[in-house]
Design a protein around this motif. Structure first.
Motif, mmCIF file in Angstrom:
data_model
loop_
_atom_site.group_PDB
_atom_site.id
_atom_site.type_symbol
_atom_site.label_atom_id
_atom_site.label_comp_id
_atom_site.label_asym_id
_atom_site.label_seq_id
_atom_site.Cartn_x
_atom_site.Cartn_y
_atom_site.Cartn_z
ATOM 1 N N TYR A 113 -11.947 2.517 48.805
ATOM 2 C CA TYR A 113 -11.989 3.916 48.388
ATOM 3 C C TYR A 113 -13.382 4.352 47.923
ATOM 4 N N HIS A 114 -14.325 3.448 47.945
ATOM 5 C CA HIS A 114 -15.667 3.736 47.467
ATOM 6 C C HIS A 114 -16.663 3.948 48.597
ATOM 7 N N THR A 181 -12.467 12.417 48.195
ATOM 8 C CA THR A 181 -11.828 12.791 46.934
ATOM 9 C C THR A 181 -10.320 12.894 47.088
ATOM 10 N N PHE A 184 -8.913 9.227 47.272
ATOM 11 C CA PHE A 184 -8.994 8.555 45.978
ATOM 12 C C PHE A 184 -7.954 9.124 45.022
ATOM 13 N N LYS A 187 -4.504 7.740 45.770
ATOM 14 C CA LYS A 187 -4.403 6.358 45.292
ATOM 15 C C LYS A 187 -4.175 6.299 43.791
ATOM 16 N N GLN A 188 -4.894 7.127 43.050
ATOM 17 C CA GLN A 188 -4.751 7.141 41.596
ATOM 18 C C GLN A 188 -3.369 7.619 41.172
ATOM 19 N N GLN A 389 -16.276 7.846 43.413
ATOM 20 C CA GLN A 389 -15.308 7.627 42.332
ATOM 21 C C GLN A 389 -15.448 8.646 41.192
ATOM 22 N N ALA A 392 -14.206 12.065 42.360
ATOM 23 C CA ALA A 392 -12.752 12.102 42.510
ATOM 24 C C ALA A 392 -12.046 12.079 41.162
ATOM 25 N N GLU A 393 -12.560 11.307 40.234
ATOM 26 C CA GLU A 393 -11.925 11.221 38.915
ATOM 27 C C GLU A 393 -11.976 12.559 38.184
#
Length: 414
Positions: A113-114, A181, A184, A187-188, A389, A392-393
């Protein structure tokens, strides 16, 4: 006359796999009405790669200039008195540094994912994720592109009857951070459901519908031929290809902020929904049982916006949308300290007709948004993978705020 001389020099340069050695991104600073008009004429009438639009006096404009025309363009700027700075000194160097080579994932456990991914890797990931998490994820076909590529949506859902929050990514092909994004974030959400109380509470009441790559032809072309490609890949004239899929919607179609020139990056197309990918997305979202919110995710400039884009008039629920946008950028700020600007599209970035956000606001849901992710121009569209990351966070933090607004019934009426 000076403008005509410059343009005649520029016209012989045909943007011809495409490399960008020596190309520079210049940040221009218009400080008078005359300078602003000069840039607006260049933007509207000629084939220049404006990375950011002309927005007003004192607001910088980023333009990519090919190496063979740098001297003449800089000389032209000197005659107009427009000040500039070199923001990216060699575009190809940034492209080379943007990503790392990685093997094609053989299984979901190998998916990274990175890093940025090809379109076929994204599609395989959607299938693999849905198969691995059947109780949380649903894989749906959105439609088929002009070149025959099927593209999909991945819905994170826990029970029937929940309202839907649609998150569209990748409508502009070169904005790679947008699909990254989306993936990710999925996935989160899947990983944290049942563990994180906030995410669990949201998913128990709202479905997140992600469309990771809604312009598959264009996105694939940025990998195979031209990293800077923005549009679709439908033939639009004998010399030029593609339509801007975010000017192709029936929301004041063909109005201000969209071009009737087939070679322009903002060409709106022969008619509304001429592009198979835009028509497919329209039908898909309108076919959802209870869509309550929509956001179109772009890059770059760090903005979180809402309708209208095609006019300066405020939407009827301006205060509600403004509050959601403000709360979203506050959540972004807390996550990694990045500052995003919130506001109405037409007054925050530019007037633009035919966009997704305006169409869905006018026809589907009273809560519709458009975002511009990182950064503010240091890398522009060439954001390195190390930024995936954190981008996306902070985006997911904003998405959670927006989903809560659905739960709080902020999106039940205009």
């Amino acid at each position: 006359m000076k403008l005509l001389v410059f343009l005649s020099l520029f016209a012989v340069c045909v943007f011809a796999r495409k490399t960008f050695h020596g190309d520079q991104v210049l940040r221009l600073h218009p400080i008078t009405e005359g300078q602003l008009n000069t840039l607006q004429n260049l933007e509207k009438q000629y084939e220049l790669d404006f990375w950011t639009p002309v927005r007003g006096i004192g607001i910088p404009v980023d333009i990519r200039v090919p190496s063979g025309r740098l001297a003449s363009f800089k000389a032209y700027l000197s005659t107009t008195g427009i000040h500039y700075a070199v923001f990216i000194d060699d575009v190809q160097n940034y492209i080379n540094a943007e990503r790392t080579e990685h093997p094609t994932p053989k299984a979901l456990a190998d998916f990274n994912y990175h890093v940025y991914h090809h379109f076929d890797e994204i599609q395989q990931w959607i299938s693999d994720m849905a198969a691995a998490h059947p109780k949380l994820l649903t894989n749906s076909t959105v439609g088929t592109s002009y070149e025959g590529l099927k593209f999909s949506a991945l819905t994170v859902t826990t029970k029937k009857g929940n309202p839907q929050f649609v998150i569209n990514c990748g409508i502009h092909a070169r904005e790679w951070i947008s699909p990254a994004t989306c993936m990710f974030s999925v996935k989160q959400l899947v990983t944290e459901y049942g563990t994180d109380p906030t995410i669990t509470g949201l998913l128990d009441k709202v479905d997140f519908v992600f469309i990771p790559s809604s312009n598959p032809d264009g996105y694939q072309y940025t990998w195979s031929d031209d990293r800077m490609w923005r549009k679709t890949r439908t033939p639009s004239s004998a010399r030029c290809t593609g339509v801007d899929p975010n000017r192709n919607w029936d929301a004041n179609f063909g109005g201000p902020g969209a071009s009737d020139m087939p070679c322009s990056d903002t060409y709106y197309g022969p008619y509304a929904f001429s592009e198979p990918c835009t028509l497919a997305q329209k039908k898909f979202v309108e076919g959802l049982p209870n869509p309550k919110m929509y956001i179109d995710v772009h890059s770059y400039s760090q903005l979180w916006m809402f309708p209208y884009g095609y006019k300066l008039d405020r939407p009827s629920n301006f205060d509600t949308l403004d509050k959601i946008a403000n709360d979203s950028v506050a959540a972004i700020k807390v996550t990694h300290g990045k500052t995003y600007q919130s506001g109405q599209i037409s007054t925050t970035i530019y007037v633009a007709s035919g966009s997704t956000a305006d169409y869905f606001y006018d026809n589907v849901t009273p809560c519709s948004f458009a975002a511009e992710l990182r950064d503010e121009g240091q890398y522009g569209f060439l954001l390195p993978e190390s930024e995936i990351q954190p981008t996306a966070e902070e985006s997911l933090a904003a998405f959670q705020v927006m989903a809560q607004a659905i739960i709080d019934h902020k999106c039940d009426s205009y």
